[in-house]
Design a protein around this motif. Structure first.
Motif, mmCIF file in Angstrom:
data_model
loop_
_atom_site.group_PDB
_atom_site.id
_atom_site.type_symbol
_atom_site.label_atom_id
_atom_site.label_comp_id
_atom_site.label_asym_id
_atom_site.label_seq_id
_atom_site.Cartn_x
_atom_site.Cartn_y
_atom_site.Cartn_z
ATOM 1 N N LEU A 38 -18.035 37.043 11.544
ATOM 2 C CA LEU A 38 -17.725 37.450 10.176
ATOM 3 C C LEU A 38 -18.566 38.644 9.734
ATOM 4 N N GLY A 39 -19.551 39.014 10.536
ATOM 5 C CA GLY A 39 -20.396 40.151 10.199
ATOM 6 C C GLY A 39 -21.254 39.911 8.973
ATOM 7 N N GLN A 40 -21.766 38.692 8.809
ATOM 8 C CA GLN A 40 -22.592 38.393 7.639
ATOM 9 C C GLN A 40 -23.554 37.249 7.940
ATOM 10 N N LYS A 41 -24.499 37.060 7.045
ATOM 11 C CA LYS A 41 -25.421 35.933 7.137
ATOM 12 C C LYS A 41 -24.917 34.797 6.251
ATOM 13 N N PRO A 42 -24.904 33.562 6.764
ATOM 14 C CA PRO A 42 -24.491 32.447 5.914
ATOM 15 C C PRO A 42 -25.545 32.180 4.845
ATOM 16 N N ALA A 43 -25.103 31.753 3.675
ATOM 17 C CA ALA A 43 -26.025 31.454 2.583
ATOM 18 C C ALA A 43 -25.353 30.527 1.586
ATOM 19 N N VAL A 44 -26.180 29.788 0.856
ATOM 20 C CA VAL A 44 -25.700 28.959 -0.242
ATOM 21 C C VAL A 44 -26.425 29.387 -1.508
ATOM 22 N N VAL A 98 -20.988 19.267 1.762
ATOM 23 C CA VAL A 98 -19.891 20.234 1.910
ATOM 24 C C VAL A 98 -20.441 21.652 2.018
ATOM 25 N N ALA A 99 -21.429 21.971 1.174
ATOM 26 C CA ALA A 99 -22.028 23.309 1.232
ATOM 27 C C ALA A 99 -22.665 23.567 2.595
ATOM 28 N N ARG A 100 -23.273 22.536 3.168
ATOM 29 C CA ARG A 100 -23.869 22.682 4.501
ATOM 30 C C ARG A 100 -22.792 23.004 5.535
ATOM 31 N N LEU A 101 -21.648 22.325 5.439
ATOM 32 C CA LEU A 101 -20.558 22.594 6.382
ATOM 33 C C LEU A 101 -20.023 24.018 6.217
ATOM 34 N N PHE A 102 -19.909 24.482 4.972
ATOM 35 C CA PHE A 102 -19.425 25.845 4.738
ATOM 36 C C PHE A 102 -20.414 26.878 5.278
ATOM 37 N N ALA A 103 -21.705 26.590 5.113
ATOM 38 C CA ALA A 103 -22.714 27.492 5.677
ATOM 39 C C ALA A 103 -22.614 27.492 7.203
ATOM 40 N N ASP A 104 -22.341 26.313 7.781
ATOM 41 C CA ASP A 104 -22.187 26.211 9.229
ATOM 42 C C ASP A 104 -20.989 27.025 9.699
ATOM 43 N N ARG A 115 -31.338 18.590 -6.003
ATOM 44 C CA ARG A 115 -31.298 20.008 -5.599
ATOM 45 C C ARG A 115 -32.214 20.225 -4.403
ATOM 46 N N GLY A 116 -33.341 19.527 -4.382
ATOM 47 C CA GLY A 116 -34.241 19.624 -3.232
ATOM 48 C C GLY A 116 -33.611 19.052 -1.980
ATOM 49 N N MET A 117 -32.867 17.961 -2.145
ATOM 50 C CA MET A 117 -32.178 17.359 -1.004
ATOM 51 C C MET A 117 -31.138 18.321 -0.439
ATOM 52 N N ALA A 118 -30.396 18.985 -1.320
ATOM 53 C CA ALA A 118 -29.396 19.953 -0.865
ATOM 54 C C ALA A 118 -30.067 21.102 -0.116
ATOM 55 N N ARG A 119 -31.213 21.542 -0.619
ATOM 56 C CA ARG A 119 -31.948 22.627 0.039
ATOM 57 C C ARG A 119 -32.322 22.243 1.477
ATOM 58 N N GLU A 120 -32.762 21.006 1.645
ATOM 59 C CA GLU A 120 -33.247 20.580 2.957
ATOM 60 C C GLU A 120 -32.131 20.420 3.982
ATOM 61 N N LEU A 121 -30.883 20.392 3.520
ATOM 62 C CA LEU A 121 -29.765 20.323 4.447
ATOM 63 C C LEU A 121 -29.537 21.657 5.154
ATOM 64 N N LEU A 122 -30.042 22.732 4.558
ATOM 65 C CA LEU A 122 -29.816 24.081 5.094
ATOM 66 C C LEU A 122 -31.025 24.560 5.905
ATOM 67 N N ASP A 123 -30.773 25.525 6.761
ATOM 68 C CA ASP A 123 -31.866 26.148 7.510
ATOM 69 C C ASP A 123 -32.713 27.013 6.579
ATOM 70 N N PHE A 158 -30.515 29.337 -1.803
ATOM 71 C CA PHE A 158 -31.121 30.102 -2.900
ATOM 72 C C PHE A 158 -30.737 29.440 -4.229
ATOM 73 N N GLU A 159 -31.740 28.932 -4.917
ATOM 74 C CA GLU A 159 -31.504 28.293 -6.209
ATOM 75 C C GLU A 159 -31.417 29.366 -7.288
ATOM 76 N N VAL A 160 -30.333 29.326 -8.067
ATOM 77 C CA VAL A 160 -30.096 30.305 -9.126
ATOM 78 C C VAL A 160 -30.120 29.551 -10.460
ATOM 79 N N PHE A 161 -31.188 29.749 -11.232
ATOM 80 C CA PHE A 161 -31.330 29.045 -12.507
ATOM 81 C C PHE A 161 -30.766 29.913 -13.620
ATOM 82 N N VAL A 162 -29.620 29.484 -14.168
ATOM 83 C CA VAL A 162 -29.022 30.191 -15.299
ATOM 84 C C VAL A 162 -29.673 29.596 -16.558
ATOM 85 N N ASP A 163 -30.697 30.277 -17.031
ATOM 86 C CA ASP A 163 -31.576 29.762 -18.082
ATOM 87 C C ASP A 163 -31.033 30.144 -19.462
#
Length: 634
Positions: free
Chosen positions: A458-464, A526-532, A549-557, A562-567
Motif C-alpha cells: 500500500l506504500g504506507q505505514k499502518p497506524a491507528v 477491530v482496529a488491530r486487525l485493520f492495522a494488520d 484506551r490503554g488496553m487498545a494501545r497495547e494491542l498495537l506495535d 496515536f491518542e488524539v484528545f479533542v479537548d
C-alpha cells in the motif's frame, strides 16, 4: 560468682532462650467479627496475661486509657492494639494490626482485623495467611451480618479451624442458656463451611474469664480456655506435606561461573539430588546445590528463602516455577476463581488488569462473572460488575499461561492479586478454583503475507488514530476531515465511528460502565486487525476510561497507536449539543451519559492534544495532518 561468670551465665541463658523459641512451632490466627465485639480487647488481654507488656508500655497504656479509654477508670486493653490515632478516637479498628506473643508451648502471630463492613478487604488480608480464626460475638447481640460475612470469608480463604468466642458474657449474667443459643445457631449456619475443628468458648475479654484462666463464674462450662485451645490445636503442616513448589524470584548471576535461582519455597521440601521440573516448558534437571543464608545445606523446606542451582543449563526466568516432577501444577491461560473486590471503582468484565500470581505478573481480564455471592444468605446472584467488598465467582483470561494449583490444595500457589494498570493499586484478591482448559486446540495460524508486506504493497505505514473526547467535542467531524485529506493524498484509510459501530457490531451493548468497556474492547480488536491489514485507521469513540484506551494501545506495535484528545469543555459541548443528547440527559431521559452521570477520564499524555473551542475544523484537522507527516505516516 565473678562478674565475668555472671556475664557468661547471662549470655548462656539468652542463647538457651533463643534456641528454645526457635524449636517452638508457630500458630497464625486472626480475630474477626462485627464491630465492638471486643477483638482488640481480647488481644490486649492475651498480651497482658502472658506478661508481654513492658513497664513503660503499661505506663503509657494507663495514660492513654485516661485519654481514650472506654471502660471508666480501668485499663483499656484494646488500646494495646488500636495503634492509629483515628482508631483510638473512634474506638474502632481500621487497619490490620499484627502482634506477636509466645507461651512455653507455642509462638503466635495474631492479626486484629476491622469489624466495619467497609473494611472487609482488610479482614480478607489478615485471613489470607492465618491458620485459625477467632470469631467474636457479643453475647447480647448474637450473630450479626458481619459475623456471617467474616465466617464465610474465613472459609473461602482456606481457614479450617475456628473458635467462636462468645464475648461479653458478663453482660448477660454469664448465662449458659444464651451461650448455647449462640453456639447452636452458629453450628447450624456454618454447617457447610468444611471447618476441621470448631470450639465455642464463653468469655469476658475485659475481665479475663476463660481467656487465659478458667472462670469461676461459669462452673457449667468444662471446655478449654482460649489460650489452652490455641496452644494445643493441631493445624497440621499442610504446607510441608504439599508437593514441592518454588517460584523463582530472581536469577542470581554474580559471575560467569554461577547461575542460581533465588526465592522462597512455597510448599513441600527439596534436597540436593532431587529431580525438579520447570512448570510449563517441562524441562527437567536435578538440584546441584541449595544455598541458605548460613551457607550450603542438604535440604530445605517450605517458607525458607534459598538459592537453588541445577546440574543442567536451563532457560529459567523470574516468574517460572520449579516443582516436583511427579506432582506438577496446572499450567493454563484461563482459570475460574473466586475474587474479592477491594477497590472503590467497580470491577468490570472485559477491563484489563495486572495479575500477580506467585512471582509472575501477567495481564488478566475477567471474561465473565459467573455469579456474585450474597455473603449474608450465600445466594448466587447474576451480576455485570463487582463493587467494593463484594465476592464473585469469575472466569479469567490471561495474556500467557501461568503455573498454579487450586487454592484448596495450595494457598500459596493458588492465590493472586489484581492490580490497576493505571494507578498500580491492588484492587482485588483471588483464589483459583480450577483451570479452564478451553480452546486448547486453537493456535495462531502463521500467514505467508504479514503486516509489513501488506503495508509495503500500500506504500504506507499502518497506524491507528484514536480520537477521544466528550459527546459534541467534534471528534467525528475532525476525524472525517482528516480521513478526507489522507484519502486525497492516496492513503488507504478506514474510520470506525462510535455511532456507526453501535448499529452493527456493538448493537447488543448499552451504556453501562461494563458495556462501555466491552464496546472499546471490541473496537480495539477491530482496529488491530485493520492495522494488520496495513491501513491508517481512524477511531472516533468517546472511550471515557483511560484503562480501555490503554488496553487498545497495547494491542498495537510500538509507534502505531496515536491518542488524539479533542479537548472541548463540557460547557461548550452542551451549547453545541448537535444531537440534543445533553438536553435529554439533563431531563433524565438518558441514563449513564458521559459527563453528566457517567465519568470521563481525560487523557494524561495524548500524542495529539487538540483544543477545539472557536476554531475552524479544517484548521484543527491540519494540525493532525502535520503530526502524521512528522511521523512519516502522511
Amino acid at each position: 560468682m565473678s562478674m565475668n561468670e555472671q556475664i557468661l551465665a547471662s549470655e548462656e541463658a539468652v542463647t538457651e532462650y533463643i534456641l528454645a523459641q526457635e524449636d517452638k512451632d508457630q500458630l497464625r490466627f486472626l480475630t474477626c467479627g462485627s464491630v465492638d465485639d471486643g477483638k482488640s480487647t481480647l488481644i490486649g488481654r492475651l498480651l497482658y496475661d502472658t506478661k508481654l507488656i513492658f513497664e513503660d508500655q503499661l505506663a503509657a497504656l494507663e495514660r492513654d486509657s485516661k485519654k481514650h479509654g472506654t471502660v471508666g477508670e480501668e485499663i483499656d486493653l484494646a488500646l494495646l492494639v488500636d495503634g492509629l490515632e483515628a482508631e483510638r478516637e473512634q474506638g474502632i479498628t481500621i487497619d490490620v494490626a499484627y502482634r506477636f506473643f509466645a507461651t512455653d508451648k507455642r509462638k503466635f502471630i495474631v492479626a486484629d482485623t476491622p469489624g466495619h463492613e467497609q473494611y472487609t478487604r482488610n479482614m480478607a488480608t489478615g485471613a489470607s495467611t492465618a491458620d485459625l480464626a477467632v470469631l467474636l460475638v457479643d453475647a447480647r447481640n448474637g450473630l450479626m451480618v458481619q459475623t456471617r460475612r467474616h465466617a464465610f470469608i474465613a472459609s473461602l480463604l482456606g481457614i479450617r479451624h475456628v473458635v467462636l468466642a462468645v464475648n461479653k458474657i458478663d453482660l448477660v449474667d454469664y448465662s449458659e442458656t444464651r451461650f448455647e443459643e449462640i453456639r447452636a445457631e452458629f453450628e447450624s449456619f456454618a454447617n457447610g463451611f468444611d471447618f476441621e475443628t470448631f470450639v465455642a468458648i464463653p468469655m469476658s475479654a475485659r475481665f479475663g474469664d476463660n481467656v487465659t484462666a478458667r472462670s469461676e463464674r461459669m462452673g457449667w462450662y468444662n471446655g478449654p480456655t482460649l489460650l489452652e485451645h490455641l496452644e494445643t490445636v493441631d493445624v497440621g503442616e499442610h504446607v510441608l506435606e504439599a508437593p514441592f513448589r518454588f517460584p523463582v524470584q530472581w536469577v542470581n548471576r554474580p559471575n560467569l561461573d554461577f547461575r542460581g535461582y533465588s526465592g522462597t519455597i512455597a510448599s513441600g521440601k527439596v534436597a540436593v539430588g532431587d529431580s525438579v521440573v520447570v512448570a510449563g516448558p517441562g524441562k527437567t534437571s536435578k538440584v546441584a546445590r541449595i544455598i541458605a543464608p548460613e551457607g550450603d545445606v542438604k535440604t530445605a523446606r517450605a517458607e525458607e528463602a534459598v538459592t537453588i542451582t541445577l546440574e543442567d543449563e536451563i532457560d529459567i526466568s523470574r516468574g517460572d516455577q520449579l516443582c516436583a516432577p511427579e506432582a506438577r501444577p496446572d499450567v493454563a491461560d484461563q482459570m475460574a476463581a473466586h475474587v474479592i473486590w477491594m477497590a472503590d471503582d467497580a470491577m468490570l468484565p472485559g477491563r484489563s488488569y495486572l495479575m500477580k500470581i506467585g512471582t509472575k505478573t501477567v495481564t488478566a481480564t475477567v471474561t465473565e462473572i459467573k455469579h456474585k455471592i450474597n455473603v449474608n444468605s450465600f445466594e448466587h446472584i447474576a451480576a455485570k460488575k463487582l463493587d467494593l467488598n463484594e465476592i464473585a465467582f469469575c472466569n479469567l483470561a490471561l495474556s500467557q499461561a501461568v503455573a498454579f494449583d487450586p487454592y484448596e490444595a495450595n494457598r500459596s500457589t493458588g492465590s493472586f492479586i489484581l492490580i490497576d494498570r493505571m494507578t498500580n493499586a491492588t484492587v482485588g484478591a483471588g483464589m483459583v478454583w480450577f483451570a479452564l482448559r478451553r480452546a486448547t486446540n486453537i493456535h495462531w495460524q502463521a500467514l505467508e503475507v504479514d503486516k509489513a508486506a501488506r503495508a509495503e504493497s500500500l506504500g504506507q505505514k499502518p497506524a491507528v488514530l484514536w480520537f477521544t473526547g466528550l459527546s459534541g467535542s467534534g471528534k467525528s467531524t475532525i476525524a472525517s476531515i482528516v480521513e478526507k485529506k489522507l484519502h486525497a493524498e492516496g492513503k488507504q484509510t478506514y474510520t470506525l465511528d462510535g455511532d456507526n459501530i453501535r448499529h452493527g457490531l456493538n448493537r447488543d451493548l448499552g451504556f453501562t460502565d461494563a458495556d462501555r468497556v466491552e464496546n472499546i474492547r471490541r473496537v480495539g480488536e477491530v482496529a488491530r486487525l485493520f492495522a494488520d491489514a496495513g491501513l491508517i485507521t481512524l477511531v472516533s469513540f468517546i472511550s471515557p476510561f483511560r484503562s480501555e484506551r490503554g488496553m487498545a494501545r497495547e494491542l498495537l506495535d510500538e509507534g502505531e497507536f496515536f491518542e488524539v484528545f479533542v479537548d472541548t469543555p463540557i460547557e461548550e459541548c452542551k451549547k453545541r449539543d448537535p444531537k440534543g443528547l445533553y438536553k435529554k440527559a439533563a431531563a433524565g431521559e438518558i441514563k449513564n451519559f458521559t459527563g453528566i452521570d457517567s465519568p470521563y477520564e481525560a487523557p494524561e499524555n495524548a500524542e495529539i492534544h487538540l483544543h477545539n473551542v472557536n476554531r475552524d475544523p479544517e484548521e484543527v484537522a491540519d494540525e493532525v495532518i502535520r503530526f502524521l507527516k512528522d511521523k512519516g505516516i502522511a
